[in-house]
Each structure stands twice: as C-alpha cells, then as structure tokens.
Design a protein around this motif. Sequence first.
Motif, PDB file in Angstrom:
ATOM      1  N   SER A 116       5.712   5.980   4.635  1.00  0.00           N
ATOM      2  CA  SER A 116       4.492   5.525   4.171  1.00  0.00           C
ATOM      3  C   SER A 116       3.413   5.093   5.342  1.00  0.00           C
ATOM      4  O   SER A 116       2.389   4.999   5.198  1.00  0.00           O
ATOM      5  CB  SER A 116       4.703   4.280   2.946  1.00  0.00           C
ATOM      6  OG  SER A 116       5.492   3.312   3.654  1.00  0.00           O
TER       7      SER A 116
ATOM      8  N   ASP B  47      -0.431   6.343   5.696  1.00  0.00           N
ATOM      9  CA  ASP B  47      -1.632   5.505   5.839  1.00  0.00           C
ATOM     10  C   ASP B  47      -2.230   5.984   6.918  1.00  0.00           C
ATOM     11  O   ASP B  47      -3.578   6.072   6.961  1.00  0.00           O
ATOM     12  CB  ASP B  47      -0.903   4.142   6.078  1.00  0.00           C
ATOM     13  CG  ASP B  47      -1.958   2.983   5.848  1.00  0.00           C
ATOM     14  OD1 ASP B  47      -3.126   3.296   5.062  1.00  0.00           O
ATOM     15  OD2 ASP B  47      -1.571   1.953   6.467  1.00  0.00           O
TER      16      ASP B  47
ATOM     17  N   ARG C 125      -4.172   9.120   6.185  1.00  0.00           N
ATOM     18  CA  ARG C 125      -5.172   8.821   5.308  1.00  0.00           C
ATOM     19  C   ARG C 125      -6.519   8.115   6.046  1.00  0.00           C
ATOM     20  O   ARG C 125      -7.400   8.432   5.717  1.00  0.00           O
ATOM     21  CB  ARG C 125      -4.695   7.829   4.168  1.00  0.00           C
ATOM     22  CG  ARG C 125      -5.907   7.444   3.282  1.00  0.00           C
ATOM     23  CD  ARG C 125      -5.430   6.948   2.048  1.00  0.00           C
ATOM     24  NE  ARG C 125      -4.274   5.758   2.400  1.00  0.00           N
ATOM     25  CZ  ARG C 125      -2.979   5.861   2.223  1.00  0.00           C
ATOM     26  NH1 ARG C 125      -2.428   6.810   1.681  1.00  0.00           N
ATOM     27  NH2 ARG C 125      -2.408   4.512   2.318  1.00  0.00           N
TER      28      ARG C 125
ATOM     29  N   GLN D  17       1.187  -0.227   3.635  1.00  0.00           N
ATOM     30  CA  GLN D  17      -0.236   0.172   4.063  1.00  0.00           C
ATOM     31  C   GLN D  17      -0.582  -0.812   5.129  1.00  0.00           C
ATOM     32  O   GLN D  17      -1.885  -1.265   4.891  1.00  0.00           O
ATOM     33  CB  GLN D  17      -1.235   0.239   2.650  1.00  0.00           C
ATOM     34  CG  GLN D  17      -0.779   1.493   1.886  1.00  0.00           C
ATOM     35  CD  GLN D  17      -1.772   1.527   0.680  1.00  0.00           C
ATOM     36  OE1 GLN D  17      -2.418   0.259   0.225  1.00  0.00           O
ATOM     37  NE2 GLN D  17      -1.929   2.703   0.298  1.00  0.00           N
TER      38      GLN D  17
ATOM     39  N   SER E 165      -4.130   0.129   7.120  1.00  0.00           N
ATOM     40  CA  SER E 165      -5.494   0.172   6.007  1.00  0.00           C
ATOM     41  C   SER E 165      -5.783  -1.560   5.916  1.00  0.00           C
ATOM     42  O   SER E 165      -6.991  -1.722   5.625  1.00  0.00           O
ATOM     43  CB  SER E 165      -4.992   0.848   4.738  1.00  0.00           C
ATOM     44  OG  SER E 165      -5.112   2.138   5.089  1.00  0.00           O
TER      45      SER E 165
END
Length: 279
Positions: free
Chosen positions: A36, A40, A43, A260, A263
């Motif tokens: 993950s 992130d 993204r 995350q 972010s």
Amino acid sequence: MQSAVEHADQANHAGVARRNFVMKCGGSTLAALPDSFFEDLARLQSEGLQPVIVHGGGPAISNNLAKLGIETEFIHGLRKTTEPVLDVVEMVLAGSINKQIVRRIGMHGGRALGLSGSDGYLIEAKPVSNAAEVGWVGEVTSVQASIITGILDMDYMPVIAPIGIDRSGQRYNINADTAAGAVASHLGVSRMIVVTDVPGILKKYGGEKKVLDSITVQEIEDMISTGEIYGGMIPKVRAAIACIHGKVKEVVIVNGSEPQVLSRVLGGESIGTRIVRMQ
C-alpha cells in the motif's frame, strides 16, 4: 482535508520545488514496507506530485559482508569502509536495493528510474574529517540538481543510492540521511519526509512515551544531550537540522507502515514528528 496536490500547490513556490518533495527511506524499513505504501507513491505521481527518493540499505550490506566473510565495524555510527567493504556497499545500494525499489514502484503503477550518486557526478563528495578512522566515508560537497530535474521532467521519480564520487573517480560511502538532506537542500524543495520504522520522535511524559507533533532544533539538541534521542535516530535528526538550515522549511519523520502516510502528510494531516524552521 485537502488533497496532497492542493496542499502542495499552496505550500510550495514556483520553480523546480513546486510539486516535488524528497523522501528518505532507511534500509531497515524497506523490506517491511507494505504494498500500500508503493500504491500511495504511484498515486501521488499520477496526481502530479513527483517524489525524489534517497534510500539506505544497512542491514542488507551487513548480511552480504557476513556471507562474503568481510569484517565490518561501526565507529561513531559510521560503517568503517575499507576498499572491500566499499565494493559490497556499492553492489548492494546501487544494485540490488536500488533496483528492488524501482521494481516495486513499477509493479504498483509508478514510473521510477534508479541511479547512484556516482552517475554523472550526481553526488560529489570528499573524505569526512575522521577518514583515518572510518575509511572511505564521504561528506557531500555538491549535488548536480540538473540531473534530478531532468529525470523529473521525463515524469520519472529518481531513486538515488547514496554513493558519492570525487573528480579523481574515488567512491565514497555516504550516510543515507546525510545524502537525502543534501539532495533536498540543493533542489530547494520545501519538504523532506523521512520514512522509518518508528512513529516519530518520542518523548517521555509521566513515564509514558508519546510522539511529538513538532519539535525545534534546540529541543532536538537538548534531547540528544539527555539521551532521549539516541542511536540511529541521531543521524536522521542531524540531517533534518541541516535541511532546515538550508532551503527546506519542513522535515517530517513518519512510520512507513501507516496507511497512506505520504498522502496524509502531504495533505496537511498531523502525523509523525514535524521539524520546522523557526522564523
């Protein structure tokens, strides 16, 4: 909460640093980072934020030295780097670790390009002051920021192994925290994120350790003096202080396993420990 891109647009100035940040990831953290984290990262890149990654690889270096029967020791927190040790350091950092990171970013949709500080004289270095004790360990003298910005202009995130070089071709082992701080300062980015396996800088209150939301340089020095900051956290905060005195306004120390986390930090959420420039 704002998106990472909206927050970055407000926080950064025009120019090279506008939508970039430097991220340092420790060697002991890399293997444990969840998928993950890389999702992130990818993204953020797709949203227009370009990270510049500087990584370590201490445990993998130690493991490979042990397999090869090469002795290693640490002096004042720096690995004593003989020529045989330096060969392994370069092999692991610029080879296996660097490419592992690039692959994991690519597997999750990101675009990354790996290189070491010796490529194109990206990170020029000279011997540290106690080189007689620690061998081929270097301190950064300059960073060729144009190489990094060129990679960013091609929409790739640079993944940099902290190997330095001088104009005679001599290689140097550089502490990854120190290298990341130098890269951040030379790029002029407003923010550096240090990804570790701890939640931030801890301070004891009434017998219980709590994560500090923010801290000043003087408070860091006081905590080092009292032993509250110790071991591998010392070079992290020293590198952060060096950045704060340069062009970087903020350094954030976070746990990479937090969901995350990048972010959230870039979106302005209070997570980890922020080291900020005092006006």
